[in-house]
Design an enzyme around this catalytic site. Structure first.
Site, mmCIF file in Angstrom:
data_model
loop_
_atom_site.group_PDB
_atom_site.id
_atom_site.type_symbol
_atom_site.label_atom_id
_atom_site.label_comp_id
_atom_site.label_asym_id
_atom_site.label_seq_id
_atom_site.Cartn_x
_atom_site.Cartn_y
_atom_site.Cartn_z
ATOM 1 N N GLU A 3 0.800 -1.236 0.000
ATOM 2 C CA GLU A 3 0.000 0.000 0.000
ATOM 3 C C GLU A 3 0.833 1.287 0.000
ATOM 4 O OE1 GLU A 3 -2.727 -0.624 3.282
ATOM 5 O OE2 GLU A 3 -3.742 -2.239 2.225
ATOM 6 N N GLU A 37 -5.828 -10.297 -2.558
ATOM 7 C CA GLU A 37 -6.658 -10.207 -1.336
ATOM 8 C C GLU A 37 -8.141 -10.060 -1.677
ATOM 9 O OE1 GLU A 37 -5.223 -7.222 1.434
ATOM 10 O OE2 GLU A 37 -3.134 -7.610 0.919
ATOM 11 N N ASP A 88 -11.907 -9.824 -1.956
ATOM 12 C CA ASP A 88 -13.174 -10.034 -1.254
ATOM 13 C C ASP A 88 -14.153 -8.976 -1.758
ATOM 14 O OD1 ASP A 88 -12.232 -7.840 0.245
ATOM 15 O OD2 ASP A 88 -12.065 -8.952 2.123
ATOM 16 N N ASN A 143 2.309 -4.280 -3.637
ATOM 17 C CA ASN A 143 0.908 -4.702 -3.502
ATOM 18 C C ASN A 143 0.079 -3.503 -3.054
ATOM 19 O OD1 ASN A 143 -0.959 -7.009 -3.197
ATOM 20 N ND2 ASN A 143 -0.868 -6.625 -0.987
ATOM 21 N N HIS A 184 -10.001 -5.679 -3.081
ATOM 22 C CA HIS A 184 -11.053 -5.482 -2.068
ATOM 23 C C HIS A 184 -12.164 -4.645 -2.704
ATOM 24 C CE1 HIS A 184 -8.724 -7.202 1.168
ATOM 25 N NE2 HIS A 184 -7.723 -6.384 0.922
#
Ligand code: XIL
Length: 353
Positions: free
Chosen positions: A166, A272, A274, A207, A243
């Site tokens: 990030e 990641e 979701d 990432n 996300h």
């Protein structure tokens, strides 16, 4: 690294994909959610990539959790146990055992690769580190030591590391963190270089979240990684966290966006995924969630060399979402009772197509 060497080592990594579908002998036949054998890992292997999940270490106590983990996934990420605050809660007393004695042996038993997560981040730092004032030189030295020690302690056993997590703001500027302030913009290059020295075989990633659509943030990542590559800094991949939330529009430009990074010669992974929703859950919301997950998977399949598609936990029983986004949840492929949701079937359908 030369281009030729880069592409050779990438092929080496892809060759390691062989067997992604198979459970090692001795592991009881996996309980797959589909009920007819062959979990998502097997379907993904047909497309040449690995299906992954974050592992919630406490979840491993539940045999049903372990059965799905084994049957559905062939690459795993530690949800928390390799983060700095977990590995070194007291200064100088780093303890990697939650990774080494629990996560790695489990992954090995189930024939899974491990994505290490993560080495440099602005969050989940130990209290001893953030509650004191340090000089820039001290911070740089501590970061180098942290990366060297952690990567070194897992050397040879981690397929890929999220080295920098990030680093960007939404407008594409560099996020101001302890690390950017102490070391300057080049902290990313430094971190990658230190990680490479500690484990030359690991695939090294930057990432981030909200990289999915074409836009200022993904443009900035595109510029950043091109610059790193030009300077021969060891960067091998870009992680798209994935996300998403059904109350926001689906990022339609995801396929083009993923492909432009792959065209640079980098590995591109979903790290990641979701899809959260505002609670309560309804059938309509689950259907929309299924479309979002299927969309991400379809976009991923447009890559010439897919590598791994990882979900950030596979059951609503352990998802990080309710703790961070008030009133939201139900973001994963399986409900709290580990029953597959429409999103699970939708992903299967994309992979079976
Ligand atoms: C989350 C974990 O899932 C939670 O258990 C923890 O409390 C906070 O961090 N982006 C990341 C992950 O890169 O490390 C975060 O994981 C979720 C957002």
């Amino acid at each position: 690294m030369t281009d030729a060497a880069r592409s050779l080592s990438r092929r080496g990594a892809l060759a390691a994909m062989a067997g992604a579908a198979m459970l090692p002998a001795g592991v009881a036949a996996a309980t797959t959610a589909s009920g007819h054998g062959g979990g998502l890992r097997e379907l993904a292997a047909r497309h040449g990539f690995r299906m992954g999940t974050a592992i919630h270490n406490p979840g491993l106590a539940d045999p049903r959790y372990r059965a799905l983990l084994a049957g559905e996934f062939s690459i795993v990420s530690p949800e928390n146990v390799m983060k700095w605050d977990t590995v070194e809660p007291e200064r100088g007393l780093a303890d990697y055992t939650a990774g080494q004695l629990i996560l790695l042996p489990t992954a090995q038993r189930y024939g899974q690769l491990v994505r290490g997560h993560n080495l440099v981040w602005h969050a989940q730092l130990p209290d001893w580190l953030i509650q004191k004032t340090w000089t820039n030189d001290q911070l740089a030295a501590m970061l180098q030591q942290h990366i060297t020690d952690e990567v070194g302690s897992f050397r040879g056993r981690i397929y890929a590391w999220d080295v920098v997590n990030e680093p960007l703001n939404e407008d594409g500027t560099l996020r101001q963190t302890l690390w950017s302030q102490a070391i300057g913009t080049d902290y990313i290059a430094q971190a990658l270089t230190w990680a490479h020295a500690a484990d030359p075989g690991a695939r090294l990633y930057v990432n981030d979240y909200n990289l999915e659509p074409l836009g200022p943030k993904s443009d900035a990542m595109y510029v950043l990684v091109q610059d790193l590559m030009k300077r021969q800094i060891p960067i091998h991949g870009v992680g798209f966290q994935g996300h998403l939330a059904i109350q926001y529009p689906y990022p339609d430009t995801l396929p083009q966006n993923l492909r432009r990074f792959a065209a640079l010669g980098l590995d591109v992974a979903i790290t990641e995924a979701d899809v959260r929703m505002e609670l309560p859950v309804t059938a309509d919301k689950l259907a929309t969630q299924a479309e979002y997950f299927a969309g991400m998977m379809s976009a991923y399949l447009t890559l010439p060399h897919p590598v791994s598609f990882t979900v950030w936990g596979f059951t609503d029983a352990h998802s990080w979402v309710p703790g961070v986004f008030a009133g939201q949840g139900a973001a994963t492929l399986f409900d709290e009772n580990l029953r597959p949701k429409p999103a699970y079937d939708a992903i299967r359908a994309v992979l079976e197509d």
